[in-house]
Design an enzyme around this catalytic site. Structure first.
Site, PDB file in Angstrom:
ATOM      1  N   TYR A  76      -3.320   8.452   1.292  1.00 33.20           N
ATOM      2  CA  TYR A  76      -2.500   8.064  -0.016  1.00 33.20           C
ATOM      3  C   TYR A  76      -1.768   8.445  -1.117  1.00 33.20           C
ATOM      4  O   TYR A  76      -1.279   8.422  -1.975  1.00 33.20           O
ATOM      5  CB  TYR A  76      -3.439   6.788  -0.186  1.00 33.20           C
ATOM      6  CG  TYR A  76      -3.084   5.669  -1.385  1.00 33.20           C
ATOM      7  CD1 TYR A  76      -2.130   4.668  -0.857  1.00 33.20           C
ATOM      8  CD2 TYR A  76      -3.588   5.892  -2.466  1.00 33.20           C
ATOM      9  CE1 TYR A  76      -1.789   4.039  -1.972  1.00 33.20           C
ATOM     10  CE2 TYR A  76      -2.847   5.440  -3.507  1.00 33.20           C
ATOM     11  CZ  TYR A  76      -2.869   4.210  -3.120  1.00 33.20           C
ATOM     12  OH  TYR A  76      -2.169   3.148  -4.561  1.00 33.20           O
TER      13      TYR A  76
ATOM     14  N   THR B 190      -8.353  -7.213  -8.381  1.00 36.44           N
ATOM     15  CA  THR B 190      -7.388  -7.685  -7.226  1.00 36.44           C
ATOM     16  C   THR B 190      -8.896  -8.122  -5.748  1.00 36.44           C
ATOM     17  O   THR B 190      -9.535  -7.694  -6.352  1.00 36.44           O
ATOM     18  CB  THR B 190      -6.535  -6.999  -6.339  1.00 36.44           C
ATOM     19  OG1 THR B 190      -7.347  -5.936  -5.729  1.00 36.44           O
ATOM     20  CG2 THR B 190      -5.935  -6.474  -7.413  1.00 36.44           C
TER      21      THR B 190
ATOM     22  N   LYS C 130       1.226   9.675  -3.203  1.00 36.93           N
ATOM     23  CA  LYS C 130       1.850   8.818  -4.153  1.00 36.93           C
ATOM     24  C   LYS C 130       2.175  10.208  -5.681  1.00 36.93           C
ATOM     25  O   LYS C 130       3.061   9.615  -6.121  1.00 36.93           O
ATOM     26  CB  LYS C 130       0.296   8.451  -5.033  1.00 36.93           C
ATOM     27  CG  LYS C 130       0.320   6.998  -4.493  1.00 36.93           C
ATOM     28  CD  LYS C 130       1.332   6.199  -4.225  1.00 36.93           C
ATOM     29  CE  LYS C 130       1.207   4.536  -3.883  1.00 36.93           C
ATOM     30  NZ  LYS C 130       2.302   3.193  -3.756  1.00 36.93           N
TER      31      LYS C 130
END
Length: 145
Positions: free
Chosen positions: A52, A86, A56
């Site tokens: 990840y 979230t 990015k």
């Protein structure tokens, strides 16, 4: 390897395909602005998710490189959100997030609206001289020692 490629395809190739799709229309009208969704993981790294973080970081460099190709008609930037409140964060890192807050200069998690406001700023004429960069929106997390 398959997981790494799948993450890369979503975070980098997907963003590139979006730019390819919209750039001709923006050039036709003579202006436009694009904001990619990156992460502070692409700036600082993440031990628990190297694929990840690497994707990015690649997105950040692609954003910078595309600014050289798309300008002067089209501006392109990225936001690099930090920890944002979230349901996914609460499920996966709720207690860790609460500990992290104690070390952050603004002492709170980001809200989805904070990220939306950053995107709206980069899309606005107020950011007309900004292109090829990532705006870190992390409550100061990356500033801590």
């Amino acid at each position: 390897a398959d997981d790494f490629l799948a993450i890369y395809k979503v975070n980098v190739v997907g963003a590139y395909q979006m730019v390819r799709a919209v750039a001709p229309h923006m050039r036709k009208v003579g202006r436009g602005a694009i904001v990619n969704n990156s992460s502070i993981g692409g700036v600082t790294g993440i031990a628990s998710s190297m694929a990840y973080a690497a994707s990015k970081a690649a997105l950040n460099m692609m954003t910078q490189s595309l600014s050289l190709v798309l300008g002067p008609e089209i501006r392109i930037n990225a936001i690099a959100p930090g920890p944002t409140e979230t349901s996914a964060l609460q499920k996966t890192a709720g207690e860790f997030a609460q500990q992290m807050i104690k070390t952050m200069p603004l002492a709170r998690l980001g809200q989805p609206q904070d990220m939306a406001d950053a995107v709206l700023f980069l899309l606005s004429d107020k950011a007309s001289y900004i292109t090829g960069t990532e705006l870190i929106v992390d409550g100061g997390l990356t500033a801590r020692p």
